[in-house]
Design a protein around this motif. Sequence first.
Motif, PDB file in Angstrom:
ATOM      1  N   GLU A  93      71.104 -10.386 -18.826  1.00 20.87           N
ATOM      2  CA  GLU A  93      72.316  -9.841 -18.045  1.00 20.87           C
ATOM      3  C   GLU A  93      73.646 -10.504 -18.225  1.00 20.87           C
ATOM      4  OE1 GLU A  93      70.767  -9.939 -14.138  1.00 20.87           O
ATOM      5  OE2 GLU A  93      69.489  -8.039 -14.208  1.00 20.87           O
ATOM      6  N   GLN A  94      73.504 -12.104 -18.350  1.00 19.69           N
ATOM      7  CA  GLN A  94      74.507 -12.830 -18.511  1.00 19.69           C
ATOM      8  C   GLN A  94      75.199 -12.418 -19.888  1.00 19.69           C
ATOM      9  OE1 GLN A  94      73.391 -16.882 -17.923  1.00 19.69           O
ATOM     10  NE2 GLN A  94      73.050 -16.664 -15.871  1.00 19.69           N
ATOM     11  N   VAL A  95      74.505 -12.423 -21.038  1.00 16.62           N
ATOM     12  CA  VAL A  95      74.710 -11.961 -22.283  1.00 16.62           C
ATOM     13  C   VAL A  95      75.625 -10.546 -22.103  1.00 16.62           C
ATOM     14  CG1 VAL A  95      74.169 -11.584 -24.489  1.00 16.62           C
ATOM     15  CG2 VAL A  95      73.326 -13.517 -23.531  1.00 16.62           C
ATOM     16  N   MET A  96      75.170  -9.489 -21.575  1.00 26.76           N
ATOM     17  CA  MET A  96      75.259  -8.307 -21.331  1.00 26.76           C
ATOM     18  C   MET A  96      76.954  -8.399 -20.723  1.00 26.76           C
ATOM     19  SD  MET A  96      73.634  -6.282 -22.918  1.00 26.76           S
ATOM     20  CE  MET A  96      74.547  -4.858 -22.383  1.00 26.76           C
ATOM     21  N   LYS A  97      76.891  -9.321 -19.614  1.00 28.02           N
ATOM     22  CA  LYS A  97      78.236  -9.258 -18.938  1.00 28.02           C
ATOM     23  C   LYS A  97      79.550  -9.751 -19.885  1.00 28.02           C
ATOM     24  CE  LYS A  97      76.647 -10.051 -14.231  1.00 28.02           C
ATOM     25  NZ  LYS A  97      76.714 -10.974 -13.109  1.00 28.02           N
ATOM     26  N   GLN A  98      79.020 -10.762 -20.838  1.00 29.32           N
ATOM     27  CA  GLN A  98      79.782 -11.362 -21.649  1.00 29.32           C
ATOM     28  C   GLN A  98      80.254 -10.437 -22.931  1.00 29.32           C
ATOM     29  OE1 GLN A  98      77.830 -14.834 -23.239  1.00 29.32           O
ATOM     30  NE2 GLN A  98      78.249 -16.004 -21.309  1.00 29.32           N
ATOM     31  N   VAL A  99      79.469  -9.475 -23.299  1.00 26.03           N
ATOM     32  CA  VAL A  99      79.593  -8.622 -24.041  1.00 26.03           C
ATOM     33  C   VAL A  99      80.467  -7.531 -23.396  1.00 26.03           C
ATOM     34  CG1 VAL A  99      78.749  -6.666 -25.357  1.00 26.03           C
ATOM     35  CG2 VAL A  99      77.321  -8.675 -25.382  1.00 26.03           C
ATOM     36  N   ARG A 100      80.457  -7.050 -22.353  1.00 25.45           N
ATOM     37  CA  ARG A 100      81.291  -6.309 -21.606  1.00 25.45           C
ATOM     38  C   ARG A 100      82.734  -6.854 -21.453  1.00 25.45           C
ATOM     39  NH1 ARG A 100      76.282  -4.750 -18.833  1.00 25.45           N
ATOM     40  NH2 ARG A 100      76.769  -6.265 -17.093  1.00 25.45           N
ATOM     41  N   GLY A 101      82.747  -8.132 -21.272  1.00 24.16           N
ATOM     42  CA  GLY A 101      83.789  -8.788 -20.915  1.00 24.16           C
ATOM     43  C   GLY A 101      84.649  -8.707 -22.207  1.00 24.16           C
ATOM     44  N   VAL A 102      83.841  -9.035 -23.459  1.00 26.15           N
ATOM     45  CA  VAL A 102      84.462  -9.066 -24.713  1.00 26.15           C
ATOM     46  C   VAL A 102      85.247  -7.547 -25.039  1.00 26.15           C
ATOM     47  CG1 VAL A 102      84.177  -9.392 -27.099  1.00 26.15           C
ATOM     48  CG2 VAL A 102      83.323 -11.259 -25.676  1.00 26.15           C
ATOM     49  N   SER A 103      84.361  -6.723 -24.639  1.00 26.30           N
ATOM     50  CA  SER A 103      84.697  -5.224 -24.956  1.00 26.30           C
ATOM     51  C   SER A 103      85.930  -5.129 -24.167  1.00 26.30           C
ATOM     52  CB  SER A 103      83.507  -4.448 -24.716  1.00 26.30           C
ATOM     53  OG  SER A 103      83.894  -3.222 -25.195  1.00 26.30           O
ATOM     54  N   THR A 104      85.830  -5.454 -22.800  1.00 20.82           N
ATOM     55  CA  THR A 104      87.182  -5.008 -22.135  1.00 20.82           C
ATOM     56  C   THR A 104      88.598  -5.754 -22.649  1.00 20.82           C
ATOM     57  OG1 THR A 104      85.981  -4.820 -20.380  1.00 20.82           O
ATOM     58  CG2 THR A 104      88.239  -5.390 -19.822  1.00 20.82           C
ATOM     59  N   VAL A 105      88.275  -7.123 -22.844  1.00 18.72           N
ATOM     60  CA  VAL A 105      89.454  -7.976 -23.579  1.00 18.72           C
ATOM     61  C   VAL A 105      89.844  -7.191 -24.908  1.00 18.72           C
ATOM     62  CG1 VAL A 105      89.831 -10.134 -24.721  1.00 18.72           C
ATOM     63  CG2 VAL A 105      88.558 -10.100 -22.388  1.00 18.72           C
ATOM     64  N   THR A 106      88.976  -6.796 -25.460  1.00 19.71           N
ATOM     65  CA  THR A 106      89.181  -5.988 -26.772  1.00 19.71           C
ATOM     66  C   THR A 106      90.130  -4.879 -26.672  1.00 19.71           C
ATOM     67  OG1 THR A 106      87.350  -6.945 -27.948  1.00 19.71           O
ATOM     68  CG2 THR A 106      88.363  -5.122 -29.098  1.00 19.71           C
ATOM     69  N   ASP A 107      89.644  -4.188 -25.544  1.00 22.49           N
ATOM     70  CA  ASP A 107      90.214  -2.735 -25.340  1.00 22.49           C
ATOM     71  C   ASP A 107      91.757  -3.366 -24.673  1.00 22.49           C
ATOM     72  OD1 ASP A 107      88.103  -1.263 -25.963  1.00 22.49           O
ATOM     73  OD2 ASP A 107      87.526  -1.041 -23.972  1.00 22.49           O
ATOM     74  N   GLU A 108      91.899  -4.162 -23.979  1.00 24.73           N
ATOM     75  CA  GLU A 108      93.188  -4.257 -23.267  1.00 24.73           C
ATOM     76  C   GLU A 108      93.944  -5.061 -24.513  1.00 24.73           C
ATOM     77  OE1 GLU A 108      92.336  -7.486 -20.425  1.00 24.73           O
ATOM     78  OE2 GLU A 108      91.650  -5.956 -18.783  1.00 24.73           O
ATOM     79  N   GLY A 109      93.362  -5.867 -25.255  1.00 19.76           N
ATOM     80  CA  GLY A 109      94.209  -6.158 -26.474  1.00 19.76           C
ATOM     81  C   GLY A 109      94.759  -5.218 -27.395  1.00 19.76           C
ATOM     82  N   GLN A 110      94.010  -4.205 -27.685  1.00 20.07           N
ATOM     83  CA  GLN A 110      94.544  -3.054 -28.520  1.00 20.07           C
ATOM     84  C   GLN A 110      95.517  -2.180 -27.766  1.00 20.07           C
ATOM     85  OE1 GLN A 110      90.817  -0.710 -29.040  1.00 20.07           O
ATOM     86  NE2 GLN A 110      90.417  -1.791 -30.767  1.00 20.07           N
TER      87      GLN A 110
END
Length: 316
Positions: free
Chosen positions: A51-68
Amino acid sequence: MRLDITTALEAYDRAETSLNSAERSLEQGEAAERFVLKGQDKAVEERELTEQVMKQVRGVSTVTDEGQTYYRKADSATESAHRLATLACQELEYRVGKLRAFNSPSSLTQNAAIAFKPPKSSRLPNPSPNKRPTGAGYADPDERAEATYKQIRGMRDDVPQIAANLDIPENIVSAVRNHVFIEEHDIAVGAGQVDRQRFAADPEIAELWISAIRGTLSGDDLYTFQRIFAHEYVEQALMKRGLPFRSSHPEAWKKGYNKATSKHYGAHDLAPLCDIMRDPFEHWKLLGLAATQLPTGDLELSKLEALVKIIEALIL
């Protein structure tokens, strides 16, 4: 009797053996239970880690979307800044050229006349027939203004910038932009004569629009922009409701000039005046129209549609 004792001893030995076996089985069962519990604890830990890893993955995905998203905004802002810089450079070159020409020895004798030369655009209701309609008034052909209009037509973000800078709904800004810069209109050019064309480029409108994009409007420039903006919005709204830009009826034309009457007028004639020194609807009296329900002071740009409905109720 001896046989019975022997049998009893053997039975005791077998019972003791069975007891020992049962104790070992119990120990093995307890060991197995401890192993299962450890396995369950391990599974819980693994699930929490997952679950922690999935949260980190979702966080990275969100940061990537925001970055784009930020990248796209930055790219758009860069394009806008480039266009504004180009316009600013053109404006500076134009003003420097005018200043040099003004201060040249050959023009010193003409400076007084230049200082009092009237502007090219006119807000008068009946200008010279040689001037072309701009929507807000009439103007002589102006290549520099036409070039600015062309640049404005190519912009993609001027509407949201003006809306944000002046707190005007984007749909209202977009309607004015399309009316002034983009669309073609049926323009009365004489008695019974109509020509379909875009509005001519107005130097003042071009300059005010660019300043509105930059967010640098203030003082009289801000008031003038607000009046012209209100005029254009009301004008386009009334035209969409069926009024012509100006009337082509013969009674509305005198010696080549368009002069609206109480029966023959257009959206341009009913829209608020652009002159900030006059009440926005004082010209209605000259047309013999009642303007008692119309505002006499500043016009709120966010409530222009309500103003259109009042005008519509008065004349239609």
